[in-house]
Design an enzyme around this catalytic site. Sequence first.
Site, PDB file in Angstrom:
ATOM      1  N   GLU A 269       0.818  -1.205   0.000  1.00 44.26           N
ATOM      2  CA  GLU A 269       0.000   0.000   0.000  1.00 44.26           C
ATOM      3  C   GLU A 269       0.862   1.269   0.000  1.00 44.26           C
ATOM      4  O   GLU A 269       0.673   2.178   0.811  1.00 44.26           O
ATOM      5  CB  GLU A 269      -0.971  -0.018   1.192  1.00 44.26           C
ATOM      6  CG  GLU A 269      -1.842  -1.260   1.166  1.00 44.26           C
ATOM      7  CD  GLU A 269      -2.936  -1.307   2.223  1.00 44.26           C
ATOM      8  OE1 GLU A 269      -2.767  -0.709   3.289  1.00 44.26           O
ATOM      9  OE2 GLU A 269      -3.965  -1.956   1.953  1.00 44.26           O
ATOM     10  N   ASP A 348      -8.191  -9.213   3.862  1.00 42.24           N
ATOM     11  CA  ASP A 348      -8.067  -8.112   4.819  1.00 42.24           C
ATOM     12  C   ASP A 348      -9.202  -8.048   5.841  1.00 42.24           C
ATOM     13  O   ASP A 348     -10.075  -7.183   5.739  1.00 42.24           O
ATOM     14  CB  ASP A 348      -7.999  -6.781   4.050  1.00 42.24           C
ATOM     15  CG  ASP A 348      -7.448  -5.647   4.900  1.00 42.24           C
ATOM     16  OD1 ASP A 348      -6.993  -5.930   6.015  1.00 42.24           O
ATOM     17  OD2 ASP A 348      -7.474  -4.488   4.441  1.00 42.24           O
ATOM     18  N   GLU A 376     -12.650  -2.548  11.844  1.00 39.63           N
ATOM     19  CA  GLU A 376     -12.621  -1.815  10.577  1.00 39.63           C
ATOM     20  C   GLU A 376     -13.724  -2.265   9.610  1.00 39.63           C
ATOM     21  O   GLU A 376     -14.434  -1.438   9.035  1.00 39.63           O
ATOM     22  CB  GLU A 376     -11.247  -1.992   9.924  1.00 39.63           C
ATOM     23  CG  GLU A 376     -11.147  -1.332   8.571  1.00 39.63           C
ATOM     24  CD  GLU A 376      -9.763  -1.473   7.937  1.00 39.63           C
ATOM     25  OE1 GLU A 376      -8.848  -2.031   8.572  1.00 39.63           O
ATOM     26  OE2 GLU A 376      -9.609  -1.021   6.790  1.00 39.63           O
TER      27      GLU A 376
END
Length: 661
Positions: A269, A348, A376
Amino acid sequence: MEYSKLWLDYKRGECSGFDRIYYNSDDRCVVSAARELQSAIGEMSGIYPELAERRELTDENGIWLLCGKNDGKYYDLNMQSYKIEEKDGSIIVASYGAAGVLYGAFALIRKMRLGETELTEEKTPSNPLRMLNHWDNPDGSIERGYSGNSFFFKDGEIIINERTRDYARLIASVGINAVVINNVNVKDEALYFITDRYFGKIRGIADIFADYGIRLFLSANYASPIDIGPLDTADPCDERVREWWRNKAAEIYRALPDLGGFLIKADSEGRPGPFTYGRSQDAGANMLADALEEFGGIVIWRCFVYNCRQDWRDRKTDRAQACYDNFINSDAHFAPNVILQIKNGPVDFQVREPVNPLIGAMSFTNQMMEFQIAQEYTGQQRDLCYLIPYFKEILDFKMCRHPDCDTVADYVSGKAFGNRLCGVCAVTNTGNDYNWTGHDLAAANLYGFGRLAFDNDLSAEKIAGEWIEQTYGGNTLVMEIVSDMLMRSHAVYEKYTAPLGVGWMIEPADHYGPNPDGFEYSRWGTYHYADREGVGVDRTIAGTGYANQYAKPLAQMYGNVDSCPDNLLLFFHHLPYSHVLKNGKTMIQHIYDTHFEGVKDVREFIRLWRKLESVIDDGVYRRVKERLLMQLDNSVEWCDIINSYFYRKSGAKDEKGRRIY
Ligand code: GCV
């Protein structure tokens, strides 16, 4: 008080008094253990026992804290094991190591509070490393934080206060022994945490942690030789870079002798890493490990390495494959002080993913599991989602790679291959909110992660029960209702969000709330390929081939539609809406049903919670009710959008004729 005591809120009457606590060592953890017992017993019984140092066990009555040699390595399980015994009117808490004495003392306090009559117990932690990873930034923000700002940092400064100590107490009480205090995306001032600008304050936190057997770790920027300077490269094979890190390590350890080491996010990322220089992941990790080795430091190297600039048109490249592909050929290449940190699933932290196929696949490499209790993708601490049942399912899962020592827990604890540096960590869910975790009930994930990491044999239900009783007291109605809500909450969240393991139908901007095509034409490699015929990702051999990263029995199970578990069906297969599931329903009907059911379940949570008005503390009642109402809105939004999306794609009517838009 500006913040809640969470589960360490001792209540009068939870235990009877003791006159004396004896301890045989002045090690800081043993002293903390004695003080913890003193204040716990004092607060619960009204009588604060006296503390007395005695080198040897005598026949004086009291609680005895006995530490043995305390000369093992930091992560040595013997040093962290404890034994509690009742003998001639005394209670003895003994361990070879000081940390073990501390865990024994907290276990004794817990037993007293839970009214357990059997105090005798012998425990060895399941995992050598039990770690929390903060994604806290120096400006005070927290990446994926849902409970206020950081209590470690503000405006580029490090904060040290009572909360620092209370945090250490809280997490040590459930057995956490390592904490990374800063975000893996190391930016801005955090670049300089490994310089003398910050050493003093970081040492301050490390010292408080050390009182509670916790090692402090830092996330470091792989390109520090450039970003701190003065080099123009971070190539791990360049001698100038190697020397830079060796000097840096010496400087760091002079100032922070107890530093656990570094956590590194590389080549991911947008973060720099060895790939930037055409070098392998092991070349990068080992270069750092070599620099830290002399000081006993370790390098925790994340395996979250993937290409985040994918072309959505390309159906062969599969982000799920990246983790395994990038590491599998490097077994036995990593230095002994490197641990690979592997996310629980291959993509993820979605509400449902298969277990990461890299787990157990490298027998000569230290590995640890990375979970995420920061919610998240699981409701962001607005929606209730107790994650421990899911984590437990993952840890109990068999990878079919080893004849008898084959669960995920066996691999990540080091048991299967006899590694010492192994364990579990979680991206943490804390912040400076009054209740630490945004949603009061999300503290069950913090408590639960620690307890499960310490003792893999505990059930999610037992952990929930312990947490509720210590946090809210033993009222039967509270125990029943909160436990029921917690235990159902992960399944409920799964019902009203993305179906059957397909994942990623969330809002890209903040990862909260539905947006079925939000990621569909993006660069992130997270697609579901819904069209008018069907939905799902073909990860069989005919598709991306991902299923083949598993050992044969699992590859076959996942690769075959008939044997693939329904809850992962769309993770592994692209199927028509008319496909009949194992429960006898068509896929489309299942999607409609589970979404309506999910909303109904949230309404039921609210109905149940209302029964606790005037039974549970007012503030808790009000805050949780507020969150449940937010959750209801969110679930309705998910249900309506997902059902309408699939109705519009498929044209298939709901058999029950409910309203779909
Ligand atoms: C810290 C996901 C999150 C990022 C996070 C990353 C990681 O992509 O959305 O915020 O970055 O995982 O685990 O490194």
